[in-house]
Scaffold this motif. Sequence first.
Motif, PDB file in Angstrom:
ATOM      1  N   ALA A  51       0.783  -1.178   0.069  1.00  0.00           N
ATOM      2  CA  ALA A  51       0.104   0.016   0.001  1.00  0.00           C
ATOM      3  C   ALA A  51       0.785   1.314   0.039  1.00  0.00           C
ATOM      4  O   ALA A  51       0.474   2.156  -0.665  1.00  0.00           O
ATOM      5  CB  ALA A  51      -0.879  -0.061   1.171  1.00  0.00           C
ATOM      6  N   ALA A  52       2.072   1.265   0.745  1.00  0.00           N
ATOM      7  CA  ALA A  52       2.832   2.523   0.915  1.00  0.00           C
ATOM      8  C   ALA A  52       3.304   2.816  -0.525  1.00  0.00           C
ATOM      9  O   ALA A  52       3.639   3.940  -0.847  1.00  0.00           O
ATOM     10  CB  ALA A  52       3.902   2.270   1.937  1.00  0.00           C
ATOM     11  N   VAL A  53       3.558   1.788  -1.260  1.00  0.00           N
ATOM     12  CA  VAL A  53       4.490   1.589  -2.665  1.00  0.00           C
ATOM     13  C   VAL A  53       3.280   2.406  -3.586  1.00  0.00           C
ATOM     14  O   VAL A  53       3.585   3.564  -4.188  1.00  0.00           O
ATOM     15  CB  VAL A  53       4.900   0.511  -3.030  1.00  0.00           C
ATOM     16  CG1 VAL A  53       5.178   0.528  -4.409  1.00  0.00           C
ATOM     17  CG2 VAL A  53       6.327   0.077  -2.285  1.00  0.00           C
ATOM     18  N   GLU A  54       2.187   1.773  -3.711  1.00  0.00           N
ATOM     19  CA  GLU A  54       1.060   1.891  -4.492  1.00  0.00           C
ATOM     20  C   GLU A  54       0.294   3.250  -4.546  1.00  0.00           C
ATOM     21  O   GLU A  54      -0.232   3.916  -5.372  1.00  0.00           O
ATOM     22  CB  GLU A  54       0.323   0.610  -4.796  1.00  0.00           C
ATOM     23  CG  GLU A  54       1.053  -0.635  -5.153  1.00  0.00           C
ATOM     24  CD  GLU A  54       1.779  -0.595  -6.555  1.00  0.00           C
ATOM     25  OE1 GLU A  54       1.239   0.288  -7.259  1.00  0.00           O
ATOM     26  OE2 GLU A  54       2.756  -1.086  -6.646  1.00  0.00           O
ATOM     27  N   LYS A  55       0.169   3.595  -2.974  1.00  0.00           N
ATOM     28  CA  LYS A  55      -0.637   4.834  -2.924  1.00  0.00           C
ATOM     29  C   LYS A  55       0.380   5.928  -2.743  1.00  0.00           C
ATOM     30  O   LYS A  55      -0.172   7.060  -2.383  1.00  0.00           O
ATOM     31  CB  LYS A  55      -1.235   4.691  -1.415  1.00  0.00           C
ATOM     32  CG  LYS A  55      -2.356   3.382  -1.385  1.00  0.00           C
ATOM     33  CD  LYS A  55      -3.435   3.402  -2.667  1.00  0.00           C
ATOM     34  CE  LYS A  55      -4.156   4.358  -2.644  1.00  0.00           C
ATOM     35  NZ  LYS A  55      -5.197   4.070  -3.602  1.00  0.00           N
ATOM     36  N   GLY A  56       1.626   5.652  -2.983  1.00  0.00           N
ATOM     37  CA  GLY A  56       2.696   7.019  -3.067  1.00  0.00           C
ATOM     38  C   GLY A  56       3.116   7.451  -1.906  1.00  0.00           C
ATOM     39  O   GLY A  56       3.558   8.178  -1.731  1.00  0.00           O
ATOM     40  N   LEU A 237       3.941   2.445   7.993  1.00  0.00           N
ATOM     41  CA  LEU A 237       2.887   2.615   9.029  1.00  0.00           C
ATOM     42  C   LEU A 237       1.754   3.301   8.411  1.00  0.00           C
ATOM     43  O   LEU A 237       0.548   2.441   8.681  1.00  0.00           O
ATOM     44  CB  LEU A 237       3.150   3.174  10.487  1.00  0.00           C
ATOM     45  CG  LEU A 237       4.337   2.650  11.112  1.00  0.00           C
ATOM     46  CD1 LEU A 237       4.700   3.160  12.517  1.00  0.00           C
ATOM     47  CD2 LEU A 237       4.323   0.926  11.325  1.00  0.00           C
ATOM     48  N   LYS A 238       1.764   4.048   7.604  1.00  0.00           N
ATOM     49  CA  LYS A 238       0.708   4.764   6.918  1.00  0.00           C
ATOM     50  C   LYS A 238       0.207   3.814   5.878  1.00  0.00           C
ATOM     51  O   LYS A 238      -1.257   3.523   5.767  1.00  0.00           O
ATOM     52  CB  LYS A 238       1.167   6.160   6.286  1.00  0.00           C
ATOM     53  CG  LYS A 238       0.041   6.812   5.643  1.00  0.00           C
ATOM     54  CD  LYS A 238       0.369   8.305   5.074  1.00  0.00           C
ATOM     55  CE  LYS A 238      -0.781   8.833   4.285  1.00  0.00           C
ATOM     56  NZ  LYS A 238      -0.117  10.316   3.888  1.00  0.00           N
ATOM     57  N   GLY A 239       1.041   3.005   5.306  1.00  0.00           N
ATOM     58  CA  GLY A 239       0.626   2.066   4.377  1.00  0.00           C
ATOM     59  C   GLY A 239      -0.336   0.985   5.076  1.00  0.00           C
ATOM     60  O   GLY A 239      -1.235   0.451   4.535  1.00  0.00           O
ATOM     61  N   TRP A 240       0.147   0.453   6.199  1.00  0.00           N
ATOM     62  CA  TRP A 240      -0.443  -0.381   6.954  1.00  0.00           C
ATOM     63  C   TRP A 240      -1.830  -0.048   7.406  1.00  0.00           C
ATOM     64  O   TRP A 240      -2.662  -0.898   7.350  1.00  0.00           O
ATOM     65  CB  TRP A 240       0.420  -0.956   8.092  1.00  0.00           C
ATOM     66  CG  TRP A 240       1.607  -1.956   7.916  1.00  0.00           C
ATOM     67  CD1 TRP A 240       2.664  -2.185   7.812  1.00  0.00           C
ATOM     68  CD2 TRP A 240       0.959  -3.383   7.473  1.00  0.00           C
ATOM     69  NE1 TRP A 240       3.369  -3.114   7.319  1.00  0.00           N
ATOM     70  CE2 TRP A 240       2.221  -4.201   7.323  1.00  0.00           C
ATOM     71  CE3 TRP A 240      -0.185  -4.109   7.488  1.00  0.00           C
ATOM     72  CZ2 TRP A 240       2.366  -5.165   6.992  1.00  0.00           C
ATOM     73  CZ3 TRP A 240      -0.232  -5.307   7.176  1.00  0.00           C
ATOM     74  CH2 TRP A 240       1.151  -5.910   7.107  1.00  0.00           C
ATOM     75  N   GLN A 241      -1.811   1.146   7.973  1.00  0.00           N
ATOM     76  CA  GLN A 241      -3.318   1.424   8.359  1.00  0.00           C
ATOM     77  C   GLN A 241      -4.168   1.583   7.039  1.00  0.00           C
ATOM     78  O   GLN A 241      -5.286   0.961   7.235  1.00  0.00           O
ATOM     79  CB  GLN A 241      -3.048   3.304   8.692  1.00  0.00           C
ATOM     80  CG  GLN A 241      -2.430   3.186  10.005  1.00  0.00           C
ATOM     81  CD  GLN A 241      -1.998   4.605  10.354  1.00  0.00           C
ATOM     82  OE1 GLN A 241      -2.213   5.351   9.654  1.00  0.00           O
ATOM     83  NE2 GLN A 241      -1.549   4.892  11.702  1.00  0.00           N
ATOM     84  N   TYR A 242      -3.901   2.094   5.947  1.00  0.00           N
ATOM     85  CA  TYR A 242      -4.473   2.000   4.533  1.00  0.00           C
ATOM     86  C   TYR A 242      -5.005   0.557   4.261  1.00  0.00           C
ATOM     87  O   TYR A 242      -5.977   0.218   3.846  1.00  0.00           O
ATOM     88  CB  TYR A 242      -3.993   2.597   3.464  1.00  0.00           C
ATOM     89  CG  TYR A 242      -4.677   2.850   2.200  1.00  0.00           C
ATOM     90  CD1 TYR A 242      -5.498   4.045   2.033  1.00  0.00           C
ATOM     91  CD2 TYR A 242      -4.545   1.874   1.042  1.00  0.00           C
ATOM     92  CE1 TYR A 242      -6.292   4.006   1.056  1.00  0.00           C
ATOM     93  CE2 TYR A 242      -5.465   1.793  -0.025  1.00  0.00           C
ATOM     94  CZ  TYR A 242      -6.333   2.959   0.204  1.00  0.00           C
ATOM     95  OH  TYR A 242      -6.934   3.065  -1.102  1.00  0.00           O
ATOM     96  N   ALA A 243      -3.754  -0.249   4.317  1.00  0.00           N
ATOM     97  CA  ALA A 243      -4.013  -1.827   3.886  1.00  0.00           C
ATOM     98  C   ALA A 243      -5.401  -2.401   4.717  1.00  0.00           C
ATOM     99  O   ALA A 243      -6.085  -3.116   4.193  1.00  0.00           O
ATOM    100  CB  ALA A 243      -2.856  -2.404   3.757  1.00  0.00           C
ATOM    101  N   GLU A 249      -8.924  -4.104  -1.775  1.00  0.00           N
ATOM    102  CA  GLU A 249      -8.359  -3.026  -2.705  1.00  0.00           C
ATOM    103  C   GLU A 249      -6.645  -3.763  -2.756  1.00  0.00           C
ATOM    104  O   GLU A 249      -6.210  -3.776  -3.750  1.00  0.00           O
ATOM    105  CB  GLU A 249      -8.278  -1.775  -2.565  1.00  0.00           C
ATOM    106  CG  GLU A 249      -7.178  -0.963  -3.287  1.00  0.00           C
ATOM    107  CD  GLU A 249      -7.312   0.506  -2.914  1.00  0.00           C
ATOM    108  OE1 GLU A 249      -6.520   1.281  -3.190  1.00  0.00           O
ATOM    109  OE2 GLU A 249      -8.129   0.948  -2.076  1.00  0.00           O
ATOM    110  N   ILE A 250      -6.230  -4.080  -1.744  1.00  0.00           N
ATOM    111  CA  ILE A 250      -4.743  -4.792  -1.675  1.00  0.00           C
ATOM    112  C   ILE A 250      -4.783  -5.914  -2.006  1.00  0.00           C
ATOM    113  O   ILE A 250      -3.579  -6.476  -2.894  1.00  0.00           O
ATOM    114  CB  ILE A 250      -4.339  -4.431  -0.137  1.00  0.00           C
ATOM    115  CG1 ILE A 250      -4.336  -3.300   0.539  1.00  0.00           C
ATOM    116  CG2 ILE A 250      -2.916  -5.157  -0.160  1.00  0.00           C
ATOM    117  CD1 ILE A 250      -3.776  -1.782  -0.420  1.00  0.00           C
ATOM    118  N   ILE A 251      -5.630  -6.947  -2.012  1.00  0.00           N
ATOM    119  CA  ILE A 251      -5.820  -8.066  -2.574  1.00  0.00           C
ATOM    120  C   ILE A 251      -5.688  -8.044  -4.053  1.00  0.00           C
ATOM    121  O   ILE A 251      -5.127  -8.813  -4.684  1.00  0.00           O
ATOM    122  CB  ILE A 251      -6.873  -8.985  -1.970  1.00  0.00           C
ATOM    123  CG1 ILE A 251      -6.658  -9.294  -0.623  1.00  0.00           C
ATOM    124  CG2 ILE A 251      -7.169 -10.305  -2.966  1.00  0.00           C
ATOM    125  CD1 ILE A 251      -7.993 -10.019   0.034  1.00  0.00           C
TER     126      ILE A 251
END
Length: 666
Positions: A51-56, A237-243, A249-251
Amino acid sequence: MLQLNSGFFGRWHLWATLICGLLGTTAAQALESVTLQLKWTHAFQFAGYYAAVEKGFYQQAGLQVKLREAAPGTDPVKVVMDGQADFGVGASSLLLERQAGVPVVALAVIFQHSPLVLVARQSQPTQSVHDLQGKRVMFEAQSAELQAYLRQEGLDATALQSLPHSFNTRDLIEGRVDAMTAYSTNELYDLDQADFAYQVYSPRAVGIDFYGDNLFTSEQQIKTHPARVAAFRAASLKGWQYAMAHPDEIIDLILTRYSKQHTRAFYQFEAQQMAPLLQSSLIEVGYMNPGRWHHIAQTYVSLGLLPKDVSLDGFLYDTTPPSSIWSPYLAGALTLLLGMTLLVSYILHTNRRLAASLASQKLAQQALTESQQLYQSILHASPDAVVVSDLQGIIQHASPVAVTMMRGTTEDQLLGRNIADFRDPADIPRATANIAAMFKGVYNGAEDYQLIRLDGSMLETEINAEIVRNAQGKPSGLIFVVRDISERKKTEQRIRHMAQHDALTGLPNRALFSDRLQRAIANAVRDQTSLALMFIDLDKFKPVNDTHGHAVGDLLLQEAAQRMLQCVRDSDTVARIGGDEFVVLLRGATGVPETLAVAEKIRSVLVRPFLLQAYSLQISCSIGIALFPEHGQDDITLAKNADLAMYQAKERGRNQVCLYQATPAP
């Protein structure tokens, strides 16, 4: 149809392209390349990093991150220490590495509870972990907590036939081994799909409750690149919160961009099993409790894996570094923010103008004429009830569906009566305001109302209203489309209850409890009152499942829930947030003595024998308490401290009630 000025649109597109290009060039020039060594192959286990990679999020932090898969035999610690990666994902055995002289530093905890378990072929319903003696067991690297678990159970490693791990569940299913280390989030899916009978042995059964999938780096990385480390940690950690908030979406992302090794159902199972291990709705993702790490260290000490004078100094990352480390990123971030703000403001302004024009045209197209023929067509063709009134609300026409819905027999029973006669009095002010707003050009859409039918019964409906206009475009009446939504309401209520309550015990689940806790804190702040939060973990529950099976274990959980409910008031909340984990919220707690009295009452009822299916079962519980506002002024802090107090209770021998203390008592 609204026509867009092609010249205007072309100029807007050109400006947008130029701005985005300039911003992209600036951002690209500022990116630092770093590598994260994963613990295993691509899976939902690493969802936050995807998520952290793909959401920028990494890019916004000035980083370009490469995610490096692991293979059987890969040691993430060695990879990071050798400089092949800058960051890694490791187990709680990082403590052992640190004591061995490896300068590893834990940055953040992702799994509040480790998913590492032992899975064995089920030969009999009452088998236990001791039945593994002399059996063939595959152990993976970084499984020190399982070794500790076996040693605490009195099983020495030499009593087992330890084999290298193949990471293939077929070896267990087809009988080539008798047991294997596994992640409860992953391998159990394959075993379930194969309809394979198995037993799961967890270190948590004997109080060994370790962290899992910890983000780490080296001391040298922190010393040389402090800003990079802080930025990488925050973005991860921001990516984990989003995921965890957007698992589907992450799947999709994993299947599209990272791996098709598993099916969508596998990743959905993994995501579902991870949620209670992360506890992201109660504990902030990444939070590291020094008390928990101390508990892990002392477990290793008691088993002779660490010296008695073991220290955590330097092992836990300082999450409050000097603000000056951010200075290399500040100018670029401000420039990017300013540019994006201008662009977004321009787009929003344009969208508002377009939306207003479209809404105006829609109203014009929906305008009706006074034609009786059109009235009759609408009245008889609609599957919903249709009622037409004059501007004063006097009913002039009613469709056959409307007559039936109102439990009438003829249209005459409705004609000449005012619409307001059939509304719930409580809804009249809202309905009147909505109609007035509609005449001012503000349309609020369909809304739910209760109607009083001819026989006096109430009906849940959804009503959509429109203005009837004459040939000159002036208002001449109102048309109401009424839909019976009583069954939908019942279904929604059932779904809402299922989504907010634990299916086994009927108690509120983690999501509902989190909402109640936040509301209770807000009310306590407003009313200047206090409240208490208890974390309750059942001691010796896992052996009940191992010995008597999950059916008996489920009955025990249900009975334990009922006993706890009898100890609190109706205004309090008892919730189940995990397997054998419960929380209790006491609203308006009057003080420490009263709160401790309730906790002691709960402890006492849970230590009494449970008579289930001819078994007399004995368990106990460890209870941690945090008070508002003394021990935390927000839900996250309060939950952390109650969790810490519960672990203090366990460290004191279990079957204890412990009030949070900033410094644990000796």
